[in-house]
Design a protein around this motif. Sequence first.
Motif, mmCIF file in Angstrom:
data_model
loop_
_atom_site.group_PDB
_atom_site.id
_atom_site.type_symbol
_atom_site.label_atom_id
_atom_site.label_comp_id
_atom_site.label_asym_id
_atom_site.label_seq_id
_atom_site.Cartn_x
_atom_site.Cartn_y
_atom_site.Cartn_z
ATOM 1 N N GLU A 127 38.436 38.334 46.533
ATOM 2 C CA GLU A 127 37.521 37.884 47.574
ATOM 3 C C GLU A 127 37.842 38.623 48.874
ATOM 4 N N ASP A 128 38.404 37.939 49.867
ATOM 5 C CA ASP A 128 38.700 38.599 51.139
ATOM 6 C C ASP A 128 39.796 39.648 50.999
ATOM 7 N N VAL A 129 40.908 39.256 50.391
ATOM 8 C CA VAL A 129 42.049 40.173 50.390
ATOM 9 C C VAL A 129 42.952 39.938 49.181
ATOM 10 N N ALA A 130 43.405 41.030 48.602
ATOM 11 C CA ALA A 130 44.477 41.018 47.603
ATOM 12 C C ALA A 130 45.474 42.063 48.067
ATOM 13 N N ALA A 131 46.385 41.636 48.923
ATOM 14 C CA ALA A 131 47.308 42.568 49.562
ATOM 15 C C ALA A 131 48.737 42.235 49.173
ATOM 16 N N SER A 132 49.557 43.263 49.026
ATOM 17 C CA SER A 132 50.970 43.078 48.723
ATOM 18 C C SER A 132 51.119 42.190 47.488
ATOM 19 N N GLY A 133 51.768 41.023 47.623
ATOM 20 C CA GLY A 133 51.909 40.142 46.469
ATOM 21 C C GLY A 133 50.581 39.685 45.897
ATOM 22 N N GLY A 134 49.551 39.609 46.750
ATOM 23 C CA GLY A 134 48.223 39.268 46.255
ATOM 24 C C GLY A 134 47.700 40.326 45.299
ATOM 25 N N TYR A 135 47.972 41.598 45.589
ATOM 26 C CA TYR A 135 47.572 42.648 44.646
ATOM 27 C C TYR A 135 48.446 42.614 43.392
ATOM 28 N N TRP A 136 49.711 42.239 43.547
ATOM 29 C CA TRP A 136 50.589 42.077 42.387
ATOM 30 C C TRP A 136 49.954 41.070 41.421
ATOM 31 N N LEU A 137 49.444 39.953 41.948
ATOM 32 C CA LEU A 137 48.802 38.951 41.103
ATOM 33 C C LEU A 137 47.537 39.505 40.457
ATOM 34 N N ALA A 138 46.737 40.252 41.215
ATOM 35 C CA ALA A 138 45.510 40.816 40.666
ATOM 36 C C ALA A 138 45.805 41.727 39.479
ATOM 37 N N CYS A 139 46.933 42.425 39.533
ATOM 38 C CA CYS A 139 47.297 43.343 38.454
ATOM 39 C C CYS A 139 47.691 42.619 37.164
ATOM 40 N N ALA A 140 47.830 41.305 37.215
ATOM 41 C CA ALA A 140 48.071 40.542 35.983
ATOM 42 C C ALA A 140 46.816 40.525 35.124
#
Length: 277
Positions: A100-113
């Motif tokens: 949604e708004d942001v997948a940054a740092s650890g948020g991008y780590w989660l997206a890569c799951a």
Amino acid sequence: MHLCRAMADFLARAFSLPPVVAVLPLAGVIAPRAAMLGRQPLSVETLGPTISRAFRLRRLAGVALVVNSPGGSAAQSALIAARIRQHAEERKVPVTAFVEDVAASGGYWLACAADEILCLETSLLGSIGVISAGFGFAGLMERIGVERRLYTAGEKKSLLDPFRPAREDDVARLRAIQEALHGRFKAWVRDRRGQRLRAEESELFSGEIWAGERAVALGLADGFGELRATMRARHGERVRFAVFGRVRRPWWSRLLPTPEGLIAAAEERAAWARFGL
């Protein structure tokens, strides 16, 4: 004969149960403890049971991760992502991340799951790096006449004491820790995104953040998409969405802010503010 077949097809469609997509909202700062004025951070403790329930659904066609996080704890990011992958591989279910708004740092780590990452043109993705910030009060302590007394067993026990001037060996130790965490982050992104990455690592892993179109061009995301429209296109208009939330803290623990909660809230606000949110 054709009428009987048409009737059979109609009855099969009418009485068949629709597929289900489990929706896991991953929104907020990633941290190991809950102290945010009634809002729990993302952690394996708060999300673990929810993830398990989502993957146990019957007629499960897929799991959607709705990611909206500025990041946080590297350890919790790794634990949550690992838990998602374990269940996905056990159930053989595709996982799609919708940023949604942001997948940054650890948020991008989660997206890569997820097996696939979709975003919006206005989403922010990336920040593949490690950051540490603090304050130094050494000059203030001297001016107000307060003496710092610190005793340790183990010469390396104290690291970057904010009440003493920064020491070169302390900074070097911190940088070594950051490099180790950064290395693990990079390895995770390489493992999950593989040949889909389309830029030099010096650019991808610089800590930079990009808007959706550039993130797709770099291979950090696979395309654009919104949860409901995408899943209906893939699984049919009859698809059902089961939305799972985190276990909330007891109501009495959310009545009054604590000093720790106020500090955590300020830290959370600062984490979002880095991305203009």
